[in-house]
Design a protein around this motif. Structure first.
Motif, short mmCIF file in Angstrom:
data_model
loop_
_atom_site.label_atom_id
_atom_site.label_comp_id
_atom_site.label_asym_id
_atom_site.label_seq_id
_atom_site.Cartn_x
_atom_site.Cartn_y
_atom_site.Cartn_z
N VAL A 192 16.57 19.92 12.97
CA VAL A 192 17.96 21.03 12.07
C VAL A 192 17.79 22.21 13.43
O VAL A 192 17.31 22.48 13.66
CB VAL A 192 17.04 21.62 10.79
N LYS A 193 18.63 22.59 13.33
CA LYS A 193 19.26 24.11 14.44
C LYS A 193 20.03 25.11 14.21
O LYS A 193 20.89 25.07 12.97
CB LYS A 193 20.39 23.70 15.60
N THR A 194 19.88 26.03 14.27
CA THR A 194 20.34 27.32 13.07
C THR A 194 21.55 28.10 14.49
O THR A 194 21.01 28.30 15.65
CB THR A 194 19.21 28.01 12.74
N GLU A 195 22.08 29.06 13.56
CA GLU A 195 23.04 29.63 14.43
C GLU A 195 22.96 30.51 14.42
O GLU A 195 23.42 31.24 13.05
CB GLU A 195 24.55 29.18 14.37
N ALA A 196 22.86 31.74 14.69
CA ALA A 196 22.65 33.15 14.34
C ALA A 196 24.13 34.27 15.07
O ALA A 196 24.12 33.79 16.14
CB ALA A 196 21.33 33.99 14.47
N ALA A 197 24.41 35.02 14.39
CA ALA A 197 25.41 35.34 14.68
C ALA A 197 25.39 37.18 13.78
O ALA A 197 24.46 37.57 12.91
CB ALA A 197 26.85 35.85 14.71
N PRO A 198 26.19 38.26 14.37
CA PRO A 198 26.30 39.67 13.75
C PRO A 198 26.76 39.97 12.18
O PRO A 198 27.61 39.02 12.30
CB PRO A 198 27.46 40.79 15.01
N TYR A 199 26.00 40.30 11.39
CA TYR A 199 26.58 40.61 10.10
C TYR A 199 27.98 41.66 10.55
O TYR A 199 27.88 42.10 11.17
CB TYR A 199 25.66 40.58 9.19
N ALA A 200 28.74 41.16 9.13
CA ALA A 200 29.81 42.39 9.01
C ALA A 200 29.44 43.97 8.86
O ALA A 200 29.89 44.93 9.06
CB ALA A 200 30.21 41.86 8.10
N ARG A 201 27.89 43.51 7.97
CA ARG A 201 27.28 45.26 7.60
C ARG A 201 25.87 45.31 7.73
O ARG A 201 25.54 44.07 8.15
CB ARG A 201 28.10 45.12 6.45
N THR A 202 24.99 45.67 7.32
CA THR A 202 23.89 45.85 7.54
C THR A 202 23.29 45.78 6.66
O THR A 202 23.60 46.34 5.09
CB THR A 202 23.21 47.16 8.64
N TYR A 203 22.70 44.94 5.98
CA TYR A 203 21.37 45.04 4.97
C TYR A 203 19.70 45.17 4.68
O TYR A 203 19.86 45.07 6.00
CB TYR A 203 22.05 43.09 4.25
N GLU A 204 19.70 44.96 3.84
CA GLU A 204 18.39 45.63 3.77
C GLU A 204 17.47 44.50 3.38
O GLU A 204 17.81 43.68 2.29
CB GLU A 204 18.28 46.75 2.99
N ILE A 205 16.44 43.89 3.67
CA ILE A 205 15.24 42.82 3.18
C ILE A 205 13.70 43.17 4.11
O ILE A 205 13.62 43.80 5.21
CB ILE A 205 15.74 41.95 4.16
N VAL A 238 19.16 44.50 8.90
CA VAL A 238 19.28 43.94 9.53
C VAL A 238 20.57 43.49 9.72
O VAL A 238 21.03 43.85 8.77
CB VAL A 238 18.56 42.29 8.64
N SER A 239 20.95 43.60 11.03
CA SER A 239 22.65 43.27 10.86
C SER A 239 22.83 41.93 11.24
O SER A 239 23.76 42.18 11.72
CB SER A 239 23.30 45.01 12.53
#
Length: 178
Positions: free
Chosen positions: A76-89, A94-95
């Motif tokens: 299993v592999k994941t791809e990470a990238a910037p979000y369109a906006r910033t979220y709170e968790i 997290v952006s």
């Protein structure tokens, strides 16, 4: 797309709930908006008789904190990238985060099914009632893109390769799965 009409939503839900569905579907097609959710994608067959060798799920904007479940016999592999906006968790901004997950291996024979799971935090946007998760199914011979989304007023049953969809419920309590 923010929402579908009630008839289209009901049709999509019935199509997803059908145990005889011949396309990739979510095991639980409804969840509370803003909740943690375990998404289980059911792959019912290969590609025209050919065994499945990879499954890639694209994560829609607003879905964060994605964690795939490992499967014996599959990497299993994941791809990470910037979000369109910033979220709170968990009190943190997290952006960027996981935008796709791919399981490779198997193979999963055409005459068998399997499930591929991941956890996530769903968006709580009150205007958002449906999420679509495009899935690419690669096989020993060929591939299928389960990425079609019914336009408002269109029967979801008319789609040849519908994207798995998740109806968001805005009135209930939140699930607390991690």
């Amino acid at each position: 797309m923010k929402h579908l009409g009630t008839g289209a939503l009901l049709g999509a839900l019935l199509a997803l709930a059908s145990p005889a569905a011949a396309h990739v579907v979510l095991d639980r097609p409804m969840a509370d908006a803003g909740a943690y959710y375990k998404a289980t994608f059911r792959v019912p067959h290969g590609c025209d008789g050919s065994a499945t060798t990879a499954v890639t799920v694209r994560i829609p904007e607003g879905v964060i904190s994605v964690k795939p479940q490992p499967k014996p016999g599959w990497s299993v592999k994941t791809e990470a990238a910037p979000y369109a906006r910033t979220y709170e968790i968990h009190g943190k901004s997290v952006s960027e985060g996981v935008v796709s997950v791919t399981w490779e291996g198997g193979p999963l024979p055409d005459d068998m099914f399997d499930e591929f799971a991941l956890t996530m935090k769903l968006p709580g946007d009150k205007d958002l009632t449906m999420l679509f998760f495009p899935v690419e199914q690669a096989c020993e011979k060929g591939a299928v893109a389960w990425d079609e989304v019914a336009a408002p007023g269109t029967d979801p049953h008319s789609l040849a390769h519908p994207a798995p969809s998740l109806m968001l419920h805005h009135d209930g309590g939140h699930e607390h799965q991690h």
